[in-house]
Design a protein around this motif. Structure first.
Motif, PDB file in Angstrom:
ATOM      1  N   SER A   1      42.132   2.205  62.867  1.00  0.00           N
ATOM      2  CA  SER A   1      42.622   0.845  62.669  1.00  0.00           C
ATOM      3  C   SER A   1      41.560  -0.177  63.060  1.00  0.00           C
ATOM      4  N   PRO A   2      41.157  -1.056  62.140  1.00  0.00           N
ATOM      5  CA  PRO A   2      40.186  -2.107  62.467  1.00  0.00           C
ATOM      6  C   PRO A   2      40.857  -3.417  62.860  1.00  0.00           C
ATOM      7  N   ALA A   3      42.136  -3.367  63.274  1.00  0.00           N
ATOM      8  CA  ALA A   3      42.891  -4.600  63.522  1.00  0.00           C
ATOM      9  C   ALA A   3      42.250  -5.458  64.607  1.00  0.00           C
ATOM     10  N   GLU A   4      41.732  -4.842  65.651  1.00  0.00           N
ATOM     11  CA  GLU A   4      41.186  -5.630  66.763  1.00  0.00           C
ATOM     12  C   GLU A   4      39.968  -6.444  66.356  1.00  0.00           C
TER      13      GLU A   4
ATOM     14  N   SER B   1      48.294  -9.485  66.480  1.00  0.00           N
ATOM     15  CA  SER B   1      47.431  -8.997  65.394  1.00  0.00           C
ATOM     16  C   SER B   1      46.376  -8.037  65.918  1.00  0.00           C
ATOM     17  N   ALA B   2      45.827  -8.295  67.111  1.00  0.00           N
ATOM     18  CA  ALA B   2      44.822  -7.386  67.681  1.00  0.00           C
ATOM     19  C   ALA B   2      45.433  -6.043  68.021  1.00  0.00           C
TER      20      ALA B   2
ATOM     21  N   PRO C   1      49.768  -7.351  60.556  1.00  0.00           N
ATOM     22  CA  PRO C   1      48.461  -7.399  59.886  1.00  0.00           C
ATOM     23  C   PRO C   1      47.759  -8.718  60.197  1.00  0.00           C
ATOM     24  N   PRO C   2      46.495  -8.675  60.625  1.00  0.00           N
ATOM     25  CA  PRO C   2      45.810  -9.911  61.035  1.00  0.00           C
ATOM     26  C   PRO C   2      45.815 -10.993  59.966  1.00  0.00           C
TER      27      PRO C   2
END
Length: 357
Positions: A263-266, A326-327, A332-333
């Motif tokens: 997950s690249p959310a951060e 979101s992070a 979803p950001p």
């Protein structure tokens, strides 16, 4: 700039520095007394402690700028209202939107300037603050050294150089590993990506490997698991949180996590927060000014200030909550920041059109 716009903005240039100093001072004092006991226990020099606090200033500015801008604009309108200037402008036919517009424009331009300053100063200052606290004050003596975002590790019989792409040290890029012997190097290993599995096993991608037993004949591999005698727990003694990374480094971390199936959310959340940061200050002050102008009567000033102050606090808390959710990948950001920007703007427009006097 028109004369009435300069007149409306003149109190802002007085109140904005005062609000910045006041909020930064509160933040600074909390940080000082929270860390003071650890400094005394570690017997660190006072000069190093003040150096650490100086490195924290860009981060403090980033935190206090949106509410300081909102409070300064709110205080400016309150000052004009107390002197009956707002009543005079409304009598001349000035709409609430026309009164608020100069504050929005000035707030956006000032926020752009602050964002540019933070883009240049925040990553480096945040890392120096972290290093000063962990190493120079707390006395940790790590085997690892981070220089300009790159990691160098000296083990008992090996050397490592890599670029950390994740704060826990589980994902690395430009991974170079040299195994030492009594008479010189025994093997070397390079990989474009490295991902920790478990029990000192690492999955390396797109690399090259050579060892002395094979006369250092290079062998190319696409994906291969190697057993290397270190783990992320000892890899990073001074970690790199997202705030210590530039936008370019955040983009590289995003690409690596996405390509790794993680997950690249951060990093996406951090990137969007920095890109939309100039709008956050504007959207903190807009609802506050709209709510302030919605009150009328004898107690309009007191009620408007109270409601405006609540609007600043709630709107800024809204943005901080959006960033956290979101992070963490709960929202979803892209959707989170879309809602974060649209809803305060829509609220301010609705109040200005329907409820302002």
């Amino acid at each position: 700039m028109k004369t009435y716009q300069r007149y409306l903005l003149s109190p802002l240039y007085l109140f904005l520095p005062l609000m910045l100093v006041a909020l930064s001072g509160i933040y600074f004092l909390v940080e000082f007394f929270e860390r003071l006991e650890d400094v005394l226990v570690a017997r660190a020099p006072v000069s190093v402690f003040f150096l650490y606090l100086a490195y924290r200033l860009p981060e403090i500015l980033m935190q206090v700028w949106p509410p300081a801008l909102g409070l300064a604009a709110l205080a400016s309108l309150a000052m004009l209202s107390r002197g009956q200037e707002l009543l005079a402008l409304r009598t001349l036919g000035f709409s609430p939107s026309r009164i608020v517009a100069p504050y929005l424009a000035a707030g956006f331009l000032l926020s752009l300037a602050v964002s540019g300053f933070l883009a240049l100063s925040l990553p480096g200052a945040s890392y120096r603050a972290l290093y000063t606290w962990e190493v120079r004050i707390k006395g940790h003596r790590p085997q690892t050294v981070l220089s300009s975002g790159r990691l160098f590790f000296a083990g008992p019989d090996f050397l490592l150089s890599a670029t950390p792409l994740e704060p826990r040290g589980e994902y690395l890029a430009d991974f170079f590993y040299l195994k030492k012997g009594r008479t010189g190097p025994r093997a070397y290993l390079y990989a474009r990506k490295a991902r920790y599995l478990k029990r000192n096993r690492w999955l390396l991608e797109e690399g090259i490997y050579a060892e002395r037993a094979g006369r250092f004949t290079p062998r190319v591999f696409r994906k291969k698991i190697f057993r290397i005698p270190f783990s992320p727990e000892v890899l990073l003694s001074v970690k790199q949180p997202l705030k210590t990374l530039s936008l370019r480094a955040l983009r590289e971390r995003y690409r690596f996590l996405r390509e790794s199936g993680l997950s690249p959310a951060e990093p996406v959340s951090e990137i969007l927060f920095r890109l939309f940061y100039p709008l956050i200050g504007v959207l903190v002050l807009a609802p506050a000014l709209a709510v302030f102008l919605s009150f009328r009567g004898k107690r309009a000033l007191a009620k408007g200030l109270s409601a405006g102050l609540a609007a600043v606090i709630l709107t800024y808390a809204w943005f901080l909550g959006i960033k956290v959710l979101s992070a963490g990948g709960r929202i979803p950001p892209e959707i989170a920041y879309f809602l974060g920007l649209v809803l305060p703007a829509a609220f301010a427009i609705l109040v200005l059109k329907r409820y302002a006097y």
